[in-house]
Design a protein around this motif. Sequence first.
Motif, short mmCIF file in Angstrom:
data_model
loop_
_atom_site.label_atom_id
_atom_site.label_comp_id
_atom_site.label_asym_id
_atom_site.label_seq_id
_atom_site.Cartn_x
_atom_site.Cartn_y
_atom_site.Cartn_z
N PRO A 403 38.14 42.10 16.04
CA PRO A 403 36.98 41.84 16.90
C PRO A 403 37.22 40.55 17.70
O PRO A 403 37.85 39.61 17.21
CB PRO A 403 35.83 41.67 15.90
N ALA A 404 36.69 40.50 18.92
CA ALA A 404 36.95 39.37 19.80
C ALA A 404 36.50 38.04 19.19
O ALA A 404 37.08 36.99 19.47
CB ALA A 404 36.24 39.59 21.14
N SER A 405 35.49 38.05 18.33
CA SER A 405 34.99 36.81 17.74
C SER A 405 35.98 36.16 16.78
O SER A 405 35.81 34.99 16.41
CB SER A 405 33.67 37.08 17.01
N TYR A 406 37.02 36.91 16.35
CA TYR A 406 37.98 36.37 15.40
C TYR A 406 39.31 36.00 16.07
O TYR A 406 40.29 35.70 15.37
CB TYR A 406 38.25 37.37 14.28
N ILE A 407 39.38 36.01 17.37
CA ILE A 407 40.64 35.72 18.06
C ILE A 407 41.15 34.33 17.69
O ILE A 407 42.34 34.13 17.42
CB ILE A 407 40.46 35.85 19.59
N GLY A 408 40.27 33.34 17.66
CA GLY A 408 40.68 31.99 17.33
C GLY A 408 41.27 31.88 15.94
O GLY A 408 42.30 31.21 15.73
N ALA A 409 40.66 32.55 14.96
CA ALA A 409 41.17 32.52 13.58
C ALA A 409 42.54 33.16 13.49
O ALA A 409 43.43 32.67 12.77
CB ALA A 409 40.18 33.23 12.66
N VAL A 410 42.75 34.26 14.23
CA VAL A 410 44.05 34.93 14.20
C VAL A 410 45.11 34.10 14.90
O VAL A 410 46.27 34.04 14.46
CB VAL A 410 43.94 36.34 14.83
N LEU A 451 45.28 37.67 6.69
CA LEU A 451 44.62 38.23 7.86
C LEU A 451 43.27 38.81 7.49
O LEU A 451 42.26 38.60 8.20
CB LEU A 451 45.51 39.30 8.51
N LYS A 452 43.20 39.55 6.40
CA LYS A 452 41.93 40.13 5.96
C LYS A 452 40.92 39.03 5.64
O LYS A 452 39.72 39.16 5.96
CB LYS A 452 42.15 41.02 4.73
N SER A 453 41.39 37.94 5.03
CA SER A 453 40.48 36.84 4.71
C SER A 453 39.98 36.15 5.98
O SER A 453 38.79 35.82 6.10
CB SER A 453 41.19 35.82 3.81
N ALA A 454 40.88 35.95 6.95
CA ALA A 454 40.52 35.21 8.16
C ALA A 454 39.61 36.02 9.07
O ALA A 454 38.89 35.45 9.90
CB ALA A 454 41.78 34.81 8.92
N SER A 460 43.50 44.28 11.45
CA SER A 460 44.56 45.21 11.02
C SER A 460 45.82 44.87 11.80
O SER A 460 45.76 44.32 12.90
CB SER A 460 44.16 46.66 11.26
N LEU A 461 46.98 45.19 11.20
CA LEU A 461 48.21 44.83 11.88
C LEU A 461 49.24 45.94 11.79
O LEU A 461 49.21 46.78 10.88
CB LEU A 461 48.80 43.54 11.32
N ASN A 462 50.15 45.90 12.73
CA ASN A 462 51.33 46.76 12.76
C ASN A 462 52.50 45.90 13.21
O ASN A 462 52.33 44.99 14.02
CB ASN A 462 51.13 47.93 13.72
N TYR A 463 53.68 46.14 12.64
CA TYR A 463 54.82 45.33 13.03
C TYR A 463 56.09 46.18 13.03
O TYR A 463 56.17 47.21 12.37
CB TYR A 463 54.99 44.12 12.10
N GLU A 464 57.09 45.72 13.77
CA GLU A 464 58.39 46.37 13.79
C GLU A 464 59.47 45.32 13.97
O GLU A 464 59.29 44.33 14.68
CB GLU A 464 58.47 47.42 14.90
N LEU A 465 60.60 45.53 13.32
CA LEU A 465 61.74 44.63 13.42
C LEU A 465 62.32 44.70 14.83
O LEU A 465 62.51 45.78 15.38
CB LEU A 465 62.79 45.02 12.39
#
Length: 589
Positions: A403-410, A451-454, A460-465
């Motif tokens: 959510p946009a309100s958590y951008i700073g925390a991320v 991330l879940k705590s913040a 949610s996240l997705n990553y790739e090498l």
Amino acid sequence: MSTRNFCIIAHIDHGKSTLADRLLEVTGTVAGRDMRAQLLDQMDIERERGITIKLQPVRMNWGEDVLNLIDTPGHVDFQYEVGRSLAAVEGAVLLVDATQGIQAQTLAVLYAALEQNLTIIPAVNKIDLPAADADAVSAEIATLLGIDANDILRVSGKTGSGVKELLDRIVRDVPAAASEIDKPTRCLIFDSVYDSFRGAIAFVRVIEGRLKTNDQLVALASRAETAALEVGYLKPARTPAKEMIAGDIGYIVTQLKDVRQVRVGDTLANSYEMAALPGYKTVVPMVYASLFPLERSEINRLRESLEKLALNDAALAYVPENNPALGSGFRCGFLGVLHLEIVRERLEREYNLELFVTTPTVSYQARLTSGEELEVTTSADWPDPSMIAEAREPMSNVEVVVPASYIGAVMELGRRHRGEYKNTQYLDQDRAVLTFHMPLAELIVTFHDELKSATAGFGSLNYELTDYRPQKLSKVDVLIAGSDVPPLSQIVPTELAESHGRRLCERLKNLLPRQQFATPVQATISGKIIARETVPAFRKDVTAKLYGGDVTRKRKLLEKQKKGKKRMAEFGNVAIPPSVFLDVLKPEQ
């Protein structure tokens, strides 16, 4: 009659398995008395954790048409299972939770399906929940796909609402499987299991030709020859059939006992002269850990068990390893820590093995002064610092949906984990996708929990090498009671080595069992101690039995205890529980 092959793709816990249950129920594939929750999740561990680990095919009938469904996992660690499903079908149901909206894995699986040119059928699930906002989520999906929001189906995997409409849409929109029956037989192996009585059983998509019982087949990659002892469909139990034709999805019971002869991505054909089908891209492990049997005599059983697991787990890689303290074992490669935990649990449950698992690490690269290039998957192989000309660590692209309100925390979380911010894209006015370039080592254990705590659970996240980046790296060793413990050694950036060593000693102080003597825990770099903690000894009141007399009697007993603890500290060994090696990297509760 025509055949339609499709899969369900979604973020973890968006209701794929529950919707699959309703599809089986509505189509009459499974009788009501035989229904149970998560019917297609075959393993106990899947039911206990509430997640899908293995893809699972099933054949259904809807009207005059045959529908072949493949239920897929949602967790990022099992994304390779999704890739194999996509290669075996023509359409995909994109499922989005009406209470959560589009998540990171939603984007990842959608892009993968579009690369395969699959027909996408979007659907909003869990519309029966009080917190559902189907209109807003439909608008998100419509913006993402560039379609009209009215074309997005609304379903409930729990109540069955909208499931019949979904089945009708699948028949209408998903292209019928190509039926090239007259060509020589070629089948693509997209999954397989091992049966101790019947050997290797391959799950296949028949691409061309016909396949009958007792047909002679060859595996083009392994060069193995076999007969199809039985062919049939999964409904979802294995159901024998006289033949399968091009476009069908089913199984083949082979007579092969060597599990390495039937590999996922291989082609089964009539003869060696035929061309192999495009298989799957090689899966690159991201996390490494060593597995050792607690009983050293069990090493051969561990090898056989890993061979059987690797038959239908293309991401599991392993090589033999010898450790002076732990004996013979295997260095294994995984796609993430969850993948590691699942493999460990399956080995312990399904094969009755007691295992010792070392701390997970990532793969580093080192160029030596001699010009030689090394790939280092264990800290024991890290060369002497004087021999290293350049060291490199693996990097990954990370997409975080919040959510946009958590951008700073991320943003702050990414900075703490050495992430390089790339950009922000808005799905709508309330939800954003943040992209970082981040060291893979920062992701493998703690990042997801933090991330879940913040983000109060909304991130949610997705990553790739992606690549490897030059970095100054040091090996931090751990001494417990003066003895080196190689499985606890870690490779970390030199600038963070001292603070890392302090945190490691503090965690071990709380995790290690207390002994009858004080146990020093030390972190060192090239023999130099950079941090120390002490695990206090058990306190035993040796004077409790005294009931009187001179004070010298009490002092005598205390001095005797002191000398005994000093002697134990010199010669005593500290037994480290296997759980410590995984728990030491996890965030404190």
